[in-house]
Scaffold this motif. Structure first.
Motif, PDB file in Angstrom:
ATOM      1  N   PHE A 226       0.899  -1.270  -0.028  1.00  0.00           N
ATOM      2  CA  PHE A 226       0.075   0.039   0.105  1.00  0.00           C
ATOM      3  C   PHE A 226       0.954   1.312   0.051  1.00  0.00           C
ATOM      4  O   PHE A 226       1.812   1.200   0.800  1.00  0.00           O
ATOM      5  CB  PHE A 226      -1.113  -0.150   1.515  1.00  0.00           C
ATOM      6  N   THR A 227       0.454   2.472  -0.627  1.00  0.00           N
ATOM      7  CA  THR A 227       1.188   3.465  -0.844  1.00  0.00           C
ATOM      8  C   THR A 227       1.206   3.987   0.706  1.00  0.00           C
ATOM      9  O   THR A 227       0.225   4.186   1.240  1.00  0.00           O
ATOM     10  CB  THR A 227       0.178   4.474  -1.624  1.00  0.00           C
ATOM     11  N   GLY A 228       2.536   4.359   1.235  1.00  0.00           N
ATOM     12  CA  GLY A 228       2.683   5.114   2.530  1.00  0.00           C
ATOM     13  C   GLY A 228       2.479   4.029   3.708  1.00  0.00           C
ATOM     14  O   GLY A 228       2.778   4.462   4.923  1.00  0.00           O
ATOM     15  N   PHE A 229       2.590   2.684   3.393  1.00  0.00           N
ATOM     16  CA  PHE A 229       2.291   1.830   4.220  1.00  0.00           C
ATOM     17  C   PHE A 229       3.643   1.696   5.320  1.00  0.00           C
ATOM     18  O   PHE A 229       4.752   1.924   4.778  1.00  0.00           O
ATOM     19  CB  PHE A 229       2.071   0.557   4.115  1.00  0.00           C
ATOM     20  N   PRO A 230       3.352   1.726   6.851  1.00  0.00           N
ATOM     21  CA  PRO A 230       4.851   1.911   7.605  1.00  0.00           C
ATOM     22  C   PRO A 230       5.613   0.628   7.361  1.00  0.00           C
ATOM     23  O   PRO A 230       5.041  -0.486   7.423  1.00  0.00           O
ATOM     24  CB  PRO A 230       4.413   1.923   8.943  1.00  0.00           C
ATOM     25  N   SER A 231       6.799   0.688   6.951  1.00  0.00           N
ATOM     26  CA  SER A 231       7.621  -0.272   6.670  1.00  0.00           C
ATOM     27  C   SER A 231       8.630  -0.409   7.856  1.00  0.00           C
ATOM     28  O   SER A 231       9.079   0.653   8.377  1.00  0.00           O
ATOM     29  CB  SER A 231       8.510  -0.117   5.349  1.00  0.00           C
ATOM     30  N   GLY A 232       9.129  -1.794   8.155  1.00  0.00           N
ATOM     31  CA  GLY A 232      10.233  -1.892   9.011  1.00  0.00           C
ATOM     32  C   GLY A 232       9.620  -1.755  10.595  1.00  0.00           C
ATOM     33  O   GLY A 232      10.661  -1.445  11.431  1.00  0.00           O
ATOM     34  N   VAL A 233       8.458  -1.799  10.855  1.00  0.00           N
ATOM     35  CA  VAL A 233       8.008  -1.666  12.286  1.00  0.00           C
ATOM     36  C   VAL A 233       7.323  -3.085  12.745  1.00  0.00           C
ATOM     37  O   VAL A 233       6.823  -3.853  11.745  1.00  0.00           O
ATOM     38  CB  VAL A 233       6.935  -0.473  12.456  1.00  0.00           C
ATOM     39  N   THR A 234       6.845  -3.050  13.983  1.00  0.00           N
ATOM     40  CA  THR A 234       6.138  -4.327  14.589  1.00  0.00           C
ATOM     41  C   THR A 234       4.951  -3.819  14.827  1.00  0.00           C
ATOM     42  O   THR A 234       3.919  -4.553  15.287  1.00  0.00           O
ATOM     43  CB  THR A 234       6.981  -4.874  15.783  1.00  0.00           C
ATOM     44  N   SER A 235       4.719  -2.690  15.001  1.00  0.00           N
ATOM     45  CA  SER A 235       2.990  -2.206  15.321  1.00  0.00           C
ATOM     46  C   SER A 235       3.089  -0.787  14.605  1.00  0.00           C
ATOM     47  O   SER A 235       3.857   0.026  14.144  1.00  0.00           O
ATOM     48  CB  SER A 235       2.928  -1.832  16.956  1.00  0.00           C
ATOM     49  N   GLY A 236       1.752  -0.474  14.366  1.00  0.00           N
ATOM     50  CA  GLY A 236       1.535   0.824  13.622  1.00  0.00           C
ATOM     51  C   GLY A 236       0.011   0.980  13.276  1.00  0.00           C
ATOM     52  O   GLY A 236      -0.873   0.221  13.507  1.00  0.00           O
ATOM     53  N   VAL A 237      -0.198   2.306  12.647  1.00  0.00           N
ATOM     54  CA  VAL A 237      -1.495   2.651  12.078  1.00  0.00           C
ATOM     55  C   VAL A 237      -1.483   2.996  10.713  1.00  0.00           C
ATOM     56  O   VAL A 237      -0.221   3.889  10.430  1.00  0.00           O
ATOM     57  CB  VAL A 237      -2.131   3.624  13.163  1.00  0.00           C
ATOM     58  N   TYR A 238      -2.408   2.851   9.860  1.00  0.00           N
ATOM     59  CA  TYR A 238      -2.445   3.057   8.391  1.00  0.00           C
ATOM     60  C   TYR A 238      -3.512   3.663   8.218  1.00  0.00           C
ATOM     61  O   TYR A 238      -4.660   3.175   8.625  1.00  0.00           O
ATOM     62  CB  TYR A 238      -1.991   2.114   7.695  1.00  0.00           C
ATOM     63  N   ASP A 239      -3.719   4.907   7.482  1.00  0.00           N
ATOM     64  CA  ASP A 239      -5.028   5.357   6.819  1.00  0.00           C
ATOM     65  C   ASP A 239      -4.723   6.033   5.730  1.00  0.00           C
ATOM     66  O   ASP A 239      -3.810   6.777   5.218  1.00  0.00           O
ATOM     67  CB  ASP A 239      -5.721   6.385   7.752  1.00  0.00           C
ATOM     68  N   HIS A 240      -5.126   5.468   4.358  1.00  0.00           N
ATOM     69  CA  HIS A 240      -4.951   6.115   3.145  1.00  0.00           C
ATOM     70  C   HIS A 240      -6.282   5.875   2.016  1.00  0.00           C
ATOM     71  O   HIS A 240      -6.766   4.656   2.459  1.00  0.00           O
ATOM     72  CB  HIS A 240      -3.664   5.435   2.553  1.00  0.00           C
ATOM     73  N   THR A 241      -6.500   6.870   1.466  1.00  0.00           N
ATOM     74  CA  THR A 241      -7.602   6.704   0.483  1.00  0.00           C
ATOM     75  C   THR A 241      -6.896   6.627  -0.847  1.00  0.00           C
ATOM     76  O   THR A 241      -6.456   7.683  -1.330  1.00  0.00           O
ATOM     77  CB  THR A 241      -8.449   7.928   0.494  1.00  0.00           C
ATOM     78  N   PHE A 242      -7.387   5.655  -1.849  1.00  0.00           N
ATOM     79  CA  PHE A 242      -6.930   5.395  -2.828  1.00  0.00           C
ATOM     80  C   PHE A 242      -8.045   5.791  -4.107  1.00  0.00           C
ATOM     81  O   PHE A 242      -9.341   5.704  -3.893  1.00  0.00           O
ATOM     82  CB  PHE A 242      -6.708   3.933  -3.322  1.00  0.00           C
ATOM     83  N   ASP A 243      -7.573   6.373  -5.159  1.00  0.00           N
ATOM     84  CA  ASP A 243      -8.585   6.708  -6.332  1.00  0.00           C
ATOM     85  C   ASP A 243      -8.376   5.382  -6.913  1.00  0.00           C
ATOM     86  O   ASP A 243      -7.572   5.078  -7.850  1.00  0.00           O
ATOM     87  CB  ASP A 243      -7.752   7.686  -6.980  1.00  0.00           C
ATOM     88  N   MET A 244      -9.573   4.661  -7.130  1.00  0.00           N
ATOM     89  CA  MET A 244      -9.940   3.252  -7.717  1.00  0.00           C
ATOM     90  C   MET A 244     -10.020   3.701  -9.106  1.00  0.00           C
ATOM     91  O   MET A 244     -10.197   2.503  -9.659  1.00  0.00           O
ATOM     92  CB  MET A 244     -10.635   2.727  -6.981  1.00  0.00           C
ATOM     93  N   SER A 245     -10.024   4.848  -9.782  1.00  0.00           N
ATOM     94  CA  SER A 245     -10.210   5.131 -11.108  1.00  0.00           C
ATOM     95  C   SER A 245      -8.969   5.060 -11.854  1.00  0.00           C
ATOM     96  O   SER A 245      -8.759   5.167 -13.158  1.00  0.00           O
ATOM     97  CB  SER A 245     -11.069   6.214 -11.391  1.00  0.00           C
ATOM     98  N   LEU A 246      -7.746   4.872 -11.146  1.00  0.00           N
ATOM     99  CA  LEU A 246      -6.190   4.948 -11.564  1.00  0.00           C
ATOM    100  C   LEU A 246      -5.800   3.681 -11.590  1.00  0.00           C
ATOM    101  O   LEU A 246      -5.858   3.008 -10.435  1.00  0.00           O
ATOM    102  CB  LEU A 246      -5.698   5.783 -10.578  1.00  0.00           C
ATOM    103  N   ALA A 247      -4.994   3.294 -12.452  1.00  0.00           N
ATOM    104  CA  ALA A 247      -4.626   2.050 -12.576  1.00  0.00           C
ATOM    105  C   ALA A 247      -3.387   1.664 -11.602  1.00  0.00           C
ATOM    106  O   ALA A 247      -3.289   0.667 -11.126  1.00  0.00           O
ATOM    107  CB  ALA A 247      -4.061   1.648 -13.879  1.00  0.00           C
TER     108      ALA A 247
END
Length: 196
Positions: free
Chosen positions: A96-117
């Motif tokens: 996922f775009t901007g998903f936290p990498s290299g961690v063992t806990s976290g929070v993620y919130d992102h809105t995707f434009d599903m009209s884009l490939a």
């Protein structure tokens, strides 16, 4: 009697109107035991996916903690047999775009434009008519049928440390419609009993 049915029809239509919203919410509880094959990770997580059919967007919210490895990726897989099996990645790769990498806990919130490939795995687009609209329709169908899941991958469990199948959250309006319908049936039954 015709007037009663007409009034009942208008009442039902008035209650049903909010249920015509073009937004669907899906949730999942993520765990190692839900992986395929299951693992012994003590990690837990939750995911909420909100599809807006009017805006053609998908909001992904995840929380997770206690992973044994550091995060490497997270995405939605689609489509498999409901609540079992594995499937290919439907959304952005490698994660996922901007998903936290290299961690063992976290929070993620992102809105995707599903009209884009770019919001999909190119292979998922290819497998669904080679169009973004085909991919979108397939993903929504997978979400609606319970055959899509969120997966969080880590350095310890590269195939996925925790996952959960997404299920549709019933809209409050659906319950209101059910109660209104039951009330209407009860009212009509009482009227019929009084007239006989």
């Amino acid at each position: 009697m015709k007037n009663s049915l007409l009034v009942a029809g208008f009442l039902f239509a008035a209650v049903a109107m909010p249920a015509a919203a073009h937004e669907s919410v899906y949730t999942a509880v993520l765990s190692g035991s839900a992986e395929a094959p299951p693992n012994t990770s003590p990690a837990i997580g939750t995911a909420t996916v909100t599809m807006d059919m009017d805006l053609v967007t998908m909001r992904v919210q995840e929380t997770f903690s206690g992973l044994l490895g550091n995060t490497t990726a997270s995405h939605i897989h689609c489509c498999t047999t409901a609540s079992t099996g594995t499937a290919g990645v439907a959304t952005t790769v490698p994660t996922f775009t901007g998903f936290p990498s290299g961690v063992t806990s976290g929070v993620y919130d992102h809105t995707f434009d599903m009209s884009l490939a770019s919001s999909y795995n190119p292979a998922f687009i290819s497998n669904n008519g080679n169009t973004v609209s085909g991919a979108f329709n397939a993903l929504v169908a997978g979400l609606d049928s319970g055959s899509s899941y969120v997966n969080i991958h880590s350095t310890v469990f590269q195939g996925g440390e925790i996952r959960g199948f997404l299920t549709l959250v019933p809209e409050p309006e659906s319950y209101a419609m059910l109660l209104a319908g039951l009330g209407l049936l009860g009212s009509l039954a009482r009227r019929k009993n009084k007239s006989t």
